[in-house]
Design an enzyme around this catalytic site. Sequence first.
Site, mmCIF file in Angstrom:
data_model
loop_
_atom_site.group_PDB
_atom_site.id
_atom_site.type_symbol
_atom_site.label_atom_id
_atom_site.label_comp_id
_atom_site.label_asym_id
_atom_site.label_seq_id
_atom_site.Cartn_x
_atom_site.Cartn_y
_atom_site.Cartn_z
ATOM 1 N N HIS A 124 0.792 -1.235 0.000
ATOM 2 C CA HIS A 124 0.000 0.000 0.000
ATOM 3 C C HIS A 124 0.825 1.287 0.000
ATOM 4 O O HIS A 124 0.349 2.333 -0.393
ATOM 5 C CB HIS A 124 -1.056 0.009 1.116
ATOM 6 C CG HIS A 124 -0.544 0.318 2.494
ATOM 7 N ND1 HIS A 124 -0.057 -0.646 3.336
ATOM 8 C CD2 HIS A 124 -0.439 1.481 3.174
ATOM 9 C CE1 HIS A 124 0.314 -0.087 4.478
ATOM 10 N NE2 HIS A 124 0.105 1.200 4.411
ATOM 11 N N GLU A 153 3.659 5.197 -3.473
ATOM 12 C CA GLU A 153 3.886 6.543 -2.978
ATOM 13 C C GLU A 153 5.343 6.809 -2.610
ATOM 14 O O GLU A 153 5.850 7.901 -2.785
ATOM 15 C CB GLU A 153 3.042 6.698 -1.739
ATOM 16 C CG GLU A 153 2.833 8.127 -1.446
ATOM 17 C CD GLU A 153 1.734 8.218 -0.454
ATOM 18 O OE1 GLU A 153 1.862 9.027 0.433
ATOM 19 O OE2 GLU A 153 0.793 7.435 -0.596
ATOM 20 N N ASP A 154 6.002 5.779 -2.051
ATOM 21 C CA ASP A 154 7.345 6.000 -1.507
ATOM 22 C C ASP A 154 8.481 5.651 -2.459
ATOM 23 O O ASP A 154 9.634 5.927 -2.176
ATOM 24 C CB ASP A 154 7.529 5.168 -0.219
ATOM 25 C CG ASP A 154 6.574 5.631 0.864
ATOM 26 O OD1 ASP A 154 6.065 6.754 0.736
ATOM 27 O OD2 ASP A 154 6.331 4.878 1.817
ATOM 28 N N ASP A 157 -4.760 0.367 8.227
ATOM 29 C CA ASP A 157 -3.568 1.236 8.204
ATOM 30 C C ASP A 157 -3.671 2.244 9.358
ATOM 31 O O ASP A 157 -2.743 2.460 10.134
ATOM 32 C CB ASP A 157 -3.550 1.945 6.834
ATOM 33 C CG ASP A 157 -2.424 2.968 6.717
ATOM 34 O OD1 ASP A 157 -1.298 2.659 7.132
ATOM 35 O OD2 ASP A 157 -2.678 4.066 6.194
ATOM 36 N N ASP A 196 -24.135 -1.151 33.915
ATOM 37 C CA ASP A 196 -23.754 -2.228 32.998
ATOM 38 C C ASP A 196 -22.327 -2.020 32.509
ATOM 39 O O ASP A 196 -22.088 -1.784 31.341
ATOM 40 C CB ASP A 196 -24.742 -2.339 31.837
ATOM 41 C CG ASP A 196 -24.998 -0.994 31.197
ATOM 42 O OD1 ASP A 196 -24.438 -0.004 31.700
ATOM 43 O OD2 ASP A 196 -25.745 -0.922 30.211
#
Length: 733
Positions: A87, A91-92, A153, A273
């Site tokens: 993922h 981008e990187d 993520d 509760d």
Amino acid sequence: MVTTIDPEAERKEILRYYRKLLRYAKPFLKDNDAKIIKKAFNTSVEAHKDMRRKSGEPYIYHPLAVAQIAVEEIGLGTTSIVAALLHDVVEDTDMEIADVEREFGPSVARIIEGLTKISGVFDYGSSQQAENFRKMLLTLSDDVRVILIKLADRLHNMRTLDSMPRHKQLKIASETMYLYAPLAHRLGLYAIKSELEDLYLKYTDTDTYKDISNKIRQTRSARNKFIKDFISPIEEELRKYGFKFNIKGRPKSIYSILKKIKKQNITFDEIYDLFAIRITLDVPLENEKAACWQVYSIITDFYQPNPDRLRDWVNTPKANGYESLHTTVMSKSGQWVEVQIRTKRMDEIAERGYAAHWKYKTDSSQGGESGLEVWINKVRDMLENNTANALEFMDEFRKNLFVEEVFVFTPKGELIILPDKATALDFAFEIHSQIGLQCLGAKVNQKLVPLSYKLKNGDQVEILTSQKQKPNEEWLQYVVTSKARSRIKESLREERKNRAEQGKAMLDRRLEQLHVQDTQANMNKLMAFFNVPSLQDLHYRIATGHIDIKNIKEVIFTATAEKGSSMLDLKSFDKEVQKIRGVNSDMLVIGETTSNIEYKVATCCNPIPGDDVFGFQTEDDGIEIHRTNCQRGIELMSNYGNRIIKAKWTDQKELAFLAGIRIKGTDRVGLVNDLTKIISTSLRVNMRSITIDSHDGIFEGNIMVFVNDTSHLEKLIQRMGKVNGVLTVERFD
């Protein structure tokens, strides 16, 4: 401190994570799947080989953890594992979407494209982030896995938030609370939603978080014994009837406990509760309903149920597919206990939400659409019809899709599901836009009601229309659905445009009489003179008579307009702030006598020195100071990250701040006198107001006082707590 890195140990650790992932994936792997996962893993290791996370560990730990959450906690399959592992690659690194498609096929590429569009860009200004959120929702209509992986993520980022700087922690936590937790809830991922909320609390209000989790820990053994005693007679009876079942008790999440304490204004010990008992039955699909109700009747043979707390989501499931039967019963020791009854199938849908929902969808040939698909279609509809800007859209989205529902009927008995607090006018638009636009009023259960009538479960609604009816501004206050809101706005815009055209014609005639030309410069002078933001506004105000056409005189065009100069000052304001604060010093110190920045304390959370705070640059009121755990603050940090300023209090003592104290206790003569004595004499505190209400020997009071800081307030609270007859003393916002 420099930590030495042992590459061999890291390599082993990475492989250990990878093997764990495969172990969980094994049950559903088909012929070629293991090979594809291995290839994705190697690609990701290679792409991220020189990268480290903020914590110093190898970056690959993150994609592996996201893939693990996707399989183990959401129940996704091979495609999602591959997409989760990859993922961040596009981008990187210089790998392109096209390369992903070539290597791993179109579905993986489409998911990664959806994820790439929406990651990393949450750092800029407001609408940029909203825009990305909108993109993410657009991908929801193509492939819901995009959002599920995005949630995985985000969950991993929240779990590892420790290594981030404080301002990032606040921003990421707020954004999570604003968008991702409600989204997880809407997709039926309850466990993830609860964990995200708890982690949000851990970082924004650490003391409260620790306090409640300690209390839960301390009461654990007593609770376990209580649960054991509570369920033993039920277990025996269920066995007698031959049920295959599993019973477990689970404490409520820290966040939901805090919410209860605040909402009902009670202490931790008063929450009845604190935990729920869940009974999961193993029965075939066709016997589910009957079995759940049979178990309900067994439980109520032993324990008295609270009739107001029966929730039947077996017959009408929630819109996100959640099915379960909830009842609250009185135990032998006088405590209320929530019992949830459901089948294995329902439990998997409740824990895994959307992913499980698909699984059952394909296994059984159920006709019709589920609530969840209806919801996703609604999202599509919102996206296609939304003309608002991204921020408005985000607001609409949250308002509409994260709420409980109300079930109402048409005159012919058709069921219509609307969000909670929907009105007769919302109902009209839900039936048809045209009916909405011409809606005069409605008959609910045969009685006439106004457009603003809030619908209740089971109402039967008939809409009355008229050709002459037209929407007006006020209608926007009557509706909660985005469909109604966007149609009304559209109609008002249309109406406004028509009026503006009439106004323009009137202005043209007037200018002709004055022999003034219709140039941009002249229009600017007019807008500056009447202080209107746009030309259309000017025209509209002329048409509606807000601006009298006779007041448009020659002198406006001949005088050099001084009014315009104030328009320029906004831009230089930013530079001023930088000059005052220094380009890097970013920290606003509140309460220094030297400070020449205008600021005010936000009224929504009334922060006082000692509270964790941040500054928010408003459009026209200078800087507003909020507590970091303020509800409104979450929204601001999420939407306008670029306008947030780090802030801290100065050490000076002479400032006084307003704080509220709430007191409960047993009433007696002279009590108020004792309290006010403490306030005025002991600590030089000024009191602004005191209201005390007493009935049946119990009093409740609110006192507003001026204090220096949190420790000052604490001392005051402690001293008041010692007064004879006072039971609880606490600060309120």
